[in-house]
Write a protein that holds these residues in place. Structure first.
Motif, PDB file in Angstrom:
ATOM      1  N   ARG A   1     -27.007  -6.463 -27.734  1.00 31.17           N
ATOM      2  CA  ARG A   1     -25.576  -6.217 -27.902  1.00 31.17           C
ATOM      3  C   ARG A   1     -25.317  -4.843 -28.525  1.00 31.17           C
ATOM      4  NH1 ARG A   1     -21.462  -9.588 -31.706  1.00 31.17           N
ATOM      5  NH2 ARG A   1     -22.426  -8.329 -33.306  1.00 31.17           N
ATOM      6  N   GLY A   2     -26.137  -4.464 -29.485  1.00 29.22           N
ATOM      7  CA  GLY A   2     -25.925  -3.203 -30.186  1.00 29.22           C
ATOM      8  C   GLY A   2     -26.250  -1.968 -29.376  1.00 29.22           C
TER       9      GLY A   2
ATOM     10  N   ALA B   1     -21.804   5.168 -33.764  1.00 25.97           N
ATOM     11  CA  ALA B   1     -22.869   5.021 -34.770  1.00 25.97           C
ATOM     12  C   ALA B   1     -22.486   4.020 -35.856  1.00 25.97           C
ATOM     13  CB  ALA B   1     -23.202   6.375 -35.381  1.00 25.97           C
ATOM     14  N   ALA B   2     -21.236   4.024 -36.280  1.00 23.95           N
ATOM     15  CA  ALA B   2     -20.805   3.090 -37.323  1.00 23.95           C
ATOM     16  C   ALA B   2     -20.880   1.640 -36.844  1.00 23.95           C
ATOM     17  CB  ALA B   2     -19.388   3.433 -37.774  1.00 23.95           C
ATOM     18  N   ALA B   3     -20.495   1.389 -35.613  1.00 23.11           N
ATOM     19  CA  ALA B   3     -20.555   0.026 -35.070  1.00 23.11           C
ATOM     20  C   ALA B   3     -22.002  -0.433 -34.899  1.00 23.11           C
ATOM     21  CB  ALA B   3     -19.814  -0.046 -33.736  1.00 23.11           C
TER      22      ALA B   3
ATOM     23  N   ASN C   1     -23.814  -3.518 -36.774  1.00 25.40           N
ATOM     24  CA  ASN C   1     -24.591  -4.505 -36.021  1.00 25.40           C
ATOM     25  C   ASN C   1     -25.961  -4.709 -36.665  1.00 25.40           C
ATOM     26  OD1 ASN C   1     -24.683  -6.209 -33.583  1.00 25.40           O
ATOM     27  ND2 ASN C   1     -26.383  -4.861 -33.027  1.00 25.40           N
ATOM     28  N   TRP C   2     -26.602  -3.630 -37.124  1.00 27.88           N
ATOM     29  CA  TRP C   2     -27.901  -3.762 -37.801  1.00 27.88           C
ATOM     30  C   TRP C   2     -27.769  -4.507 -39.123  1.00 27.88           C
ATOM     31  CZ3 TRP C   2     -32.317  -3.858 -35.720  1.00 27.88           C
ATOM     32  CH2 TRP C   2     -32.617  -3.069 -34.620  1.00 27.88           C
TER      33      TRP C   2
ATOM     34  N   PRO D   1     -21.513  -4.365 -21.338  1.00 24.20           N
ATOM     35  CA  PRO D   1     -22.241  -3.874 -22.513  1.00 24.20           C
ATOM     36  C   PRO D   1     -21.528  -2.684 -23.168  1.00 24.20           C
ATOM     37  CG  PRO D   1     -23.700  -4.084 -20.620  1.00 24.20           C
ATOM     38  CD  PRO D   1     -22.309  -4.274 -20.129  1.00 24.20           C
ATOM     39  N   GLY D   2     -21.581  -2.640 -24.479  1.00 24.74           N
ATOM     40  CA  GLY D   2     -20.992  -1.532 -25.218  1.00 24.74           C
ATOM     41  C   GLY D   2     -19.525  -1.705 -25.535  1.00 24.74           C
TER      42      GLY D   2
END
Length: 150
Positions: free
Chosen positions: A61-62, A10-12, A16-17, A120-121
């Motif tokens: 990406r997110g 969640a933090a990453a 990203n947002w 991804p991820g």
């Protein structure tokens, strides 16, 4: 081994947002500056197009993730799904990207036909990110366990 997801925490995703918002502010300011100078309207269309491509990349990406199973990797992004059997995987590598003031790492899988694909991820903005290194080790472990002894 049980199926395992490789994804951003969640933090990453929140980070990203924030970067997506920063990118939007830059493109918005550029569009306002270009239109204030009196440039033709098509410049704003170009800027909007590049902004849209960048935002789509950031969202993809997110929210991209990878499911590791005993027989394959399943890539799921915002726009696509792809499945790669472990028998087609020839290499898993860490790849470094560098910009003017930033650098980041991603994991790539190389298929036996030579075509590399981003996983991804799995990306990081720090040189020695333990979560990123754990994802790499986990993927390599799945590949090692799925490959029959030769």
């Amino acid at each position: 081994m049980p199926d395992t997801w490789i994804t951003l925490d969640a933090a990453a995703r929140r980070k990203n947002w924030w970067w997506t918002a920063y990118l939007t502010a830059i493109f918005g300011g550029l569009a306002v500056a270009v239109s204030a100078v009196g440039e033709p309207f098509w410049w704003a269309i170009y800027i909007g197009t590049f902004w849209l491509i960048s935002v789509i990349y950031m969202i993809n990406r997110g929210y991209g993730r990878t499911l590791l199973t005993t027989d394959r990797m399943i890539f799921r992004t915002f726009f696509s799904r792809r499945s790669i059997p472990w028998t087609e995987v020839s290499d898993i590598e860490k790849r470094r990207h560098q910009g003017r003031s930033a650098e980041w790492w991603e994991l790539r899988v190389t298929r036996k036909n030579g075509r590399p694909l981003s996983i991804p991820g799995a990306f990081a903005n720090r040189r020695h990110d333990s979560v990123f290194e754990n994802k790499l080790a986990l993927i390599q472990e799945y590949k090692a366990r799925s490959t029959p002894a030769e």
